[in-house]
Design a protein around this motif. Structure first.
Motif, PDB file in Angstrom:
ATOM      1  N   ARG A 182      60.374  62.427  45.926  1.00 13.19           N
ATOM      2  CA  ARG A 182      60.294  63.474  44.905  1.00 13.19           C
ATOM      3  C   ARG A 182      61.239  63.186  43.746  1.00 13.19           C
ATOM      4  O   ARG A 182      60.891  63.382  42.574  1.00 13.19           O
ATOM      5  CB  ARG A 182      60.624  64.831  45.529  1.00 13.19           C
TER       6      ARG A 182
ATOM      7  N   THR B  21      60.941  61.870  51.923  1.00 15.48           N
ATOM      8  CA  THR B  21      60.288  62.909  51.128  1.00 15.48           C
ATOM      9  C   THR B  21      61.151  63.302  49.925  1.00 15.48           C
ATOM     10  O   THR B  21      60.664  63.370  48.787  1.00 15.48           O
ATOM     11  CB  THR B  21      60.015  64.152  51.996  1.00 15.48           C
TER      12      THR B  21
ATOM     13  N   ASP C 151      60.104  62.629  39.923  1.00 17.75           N
ATOM     14  CA  ASP C 151      60.676  63.448  38.852  1.00 17.75           C
ATOM     15  C   ASP C 151      61.238  62.563  37.739  1.00 17.75           C
ATOM     16  O   ASP C 151      61.018  62.828  36.550  1.00 17.75           O
ATOM     17  CB  ASP C 151      61.776  64.354  39.401  1.00 17.75           C
TER      18      ASP C 151
ATOM     19  N   GLU D 206      52.218  62.274  45.518  1.00 24.86           N
ATOM     20  CA  GLU D 206      53.283  62.549  46.476  1.00 24.86           C
ATOM     21  C   GLU D 206      52.708  62.711  47.876  1.00 24.86           C
ATOM     22  O   GLU D 206      51.779  63.483  48.092  1.00 24.86           O
ATOM     23  CB  GLU D 206      54.032  63.822  46.077  1.00 24.86           C
TER      24      GLU D 206
END
Length: 384
Positions: free
Chosen positions: A66, A62, A70, A88
């Motif tokens: 992320r 996770t 980003d 996501e």
């Protein structure tokens, strides 16, 4: 007590390849995925001592995903890349599929040099830091960082679904194992760990053969050097210091591989190592069988190095003159040729020639411990 628990670095390293593989399968290119995973590992080191997650791998996936998203959104090519990634995923347990095996294949891609493949494997599959790998190879961290970055760029365009070459993966792992111990990372032990992981993921007799070979060689490690750091030849090692548990495991793994009747190079090498490990004393070694296994290795590889080792075995099985005859068929410029010739001449009673050859071999040696060992052999024969 502050309520924190120490970070489990072994756990983090074992989870690294699975997390990286999941990101690559979801559409992240290798270089970006590897950067994201490293960011997630740094975050784990910061956060886990206070509260370790119930699902460490899911947590890492996770956080790494992320970080990847980003970085992707901040990139100038955001739209082109985001077409290749899903939204996501909801945090939760990670699916059971394990792509670690494909990651091995990717890191041992044929477009990479051997040194780059080893470095990338240690970083991506082994979970080692760039500094640890640089220390192990005795090069500056910046140099190793450049090597790894080039390797990551090379494999970034490789499709993850392409079949891999088990033989190439095994050679990379064997190179890692032969680096032994340096810096704060035991590369031999790391190679054993990674090969165990590979053996659990793929049912292949040569994978089992390599694992057996590593275990059998690693079992003799404690007896290979004297307290002063000097080398101890196999015939002179204290066999009571050999790891009998590792030997038993290695022989068991090898036997199961051999009965499948798909003989390969690593199985044959492991068979030689097993015969050495099985002898309670050096004089009990079954050199006749060892010669037979070297004959198999010659048939499989036609390697000059194998033929050189076979000459040593022939010298033990049939006498030094027979060993010298086998050696005469080889190129004298081979590494260790002079050392083998010196050993055989010494056994044949020709101390003068042996001393000269030991000194010659010492001048050619690239390893300091080996050079000192050969010089001591020459000095002993030159003494009255």
């Amino acid at each position: 007590m502050d309520g924190t628990t120490p970070i489990d670095e072994t756990l983090l390293r074992s989870l690294t390849p699975g997390v990286l593989a999941i990101l690559v399968r979801r559409g992240a290119d290798f270089a970006a995925a590897e950067d994201a995973v490293q960011d997630a590992l740094v975050e784990a080191v910061r956060a886990w001592p206070a509260e370790r997650p119930r699902d460490p791998k899911g947590w890492l996936v996770t956080v790494a995903w992320r970080r990847f998203l980003d970085a992707t959104r901040a990139d100038a090519a955001r739209r082109r890349r985001e077409d290749r990634v899903d939204e996501e995923p909801t945090p939760g347990p990670v699916a059971g599929r394990d792509d670690t095996l494909q990651l091995y294949f990717l890191c041992a891609h044929p477009s990479l040099t051997a040194s780059s493949a080893v470095a990338l494997t240690l970083r991506a599959v082994g979970g080692l830091t760039t500094r640890q790998i640089a220390d192990a190879y005795l090069v500056p961290e910046a140099t190793m960082a450049q090597r790894i970055s080039r390797a990551k760029r090379t494999v970034s365009g490789v499709r993850f679904e392409q079949p891999g070459d088990v033989a190439t993966v095994l050679r990379v792992l064997y190179l890692v194992f032969n680096e032994g111990y340096s810096g704060d990372v035991d590369l031999a032990a790391e190679a054993v760990r990674l090969t165990r992981q590979l053996a659990a993921a793929v049912d292949h007799p040569e994978v089992a053969g390599l694992l057996a070979l590593m275990l059998l060689h690693h079992a003799r490690r404690a007896s290979r050097t004297a307290p002063d750091g000097s080398l101890v030849p196999l015939a002179e090692q204290d066999r009571s210091r050999w790891d009998t548990v590792a030997i038993a495991e290695g022989i068991g793994i090898l036997q199961k591989a051999l009965v499948r009747d798909q003989l390969g190079e690593f199985q044959a090498q492991a068979a030689v190592a097993a015969l050495h490990a099985d002898a309670l004393r050096a004089q009990d070694t079954d050199w006749v069988q060892i010669v037979e296994w070297y004959d198999e290795l010659v048939r499989l590889t036609d390697s000059p190095v194998v033929r050189l080792n076979r000459a040593v075995a022939v010298g033990e099985a049939d006498g030094p003159r027979a060993g010298l005859a086998a050696l005469a068929e080889l190129d004298p410029s081979l590494p260790r040729y002079a050392a083998v010739a010196a050993h055989l001449h010494e056994r044949d009673g020709d101390g003068e020639t042996a001393a000269r050859l030991y000194a010659d071999a010492a001048r050619r040696a690239t390893n300091l411990a080996e050079r000192d060992h050969l010089n001591r052999r020459a000095a002993r024969l030159n003494s009255p």
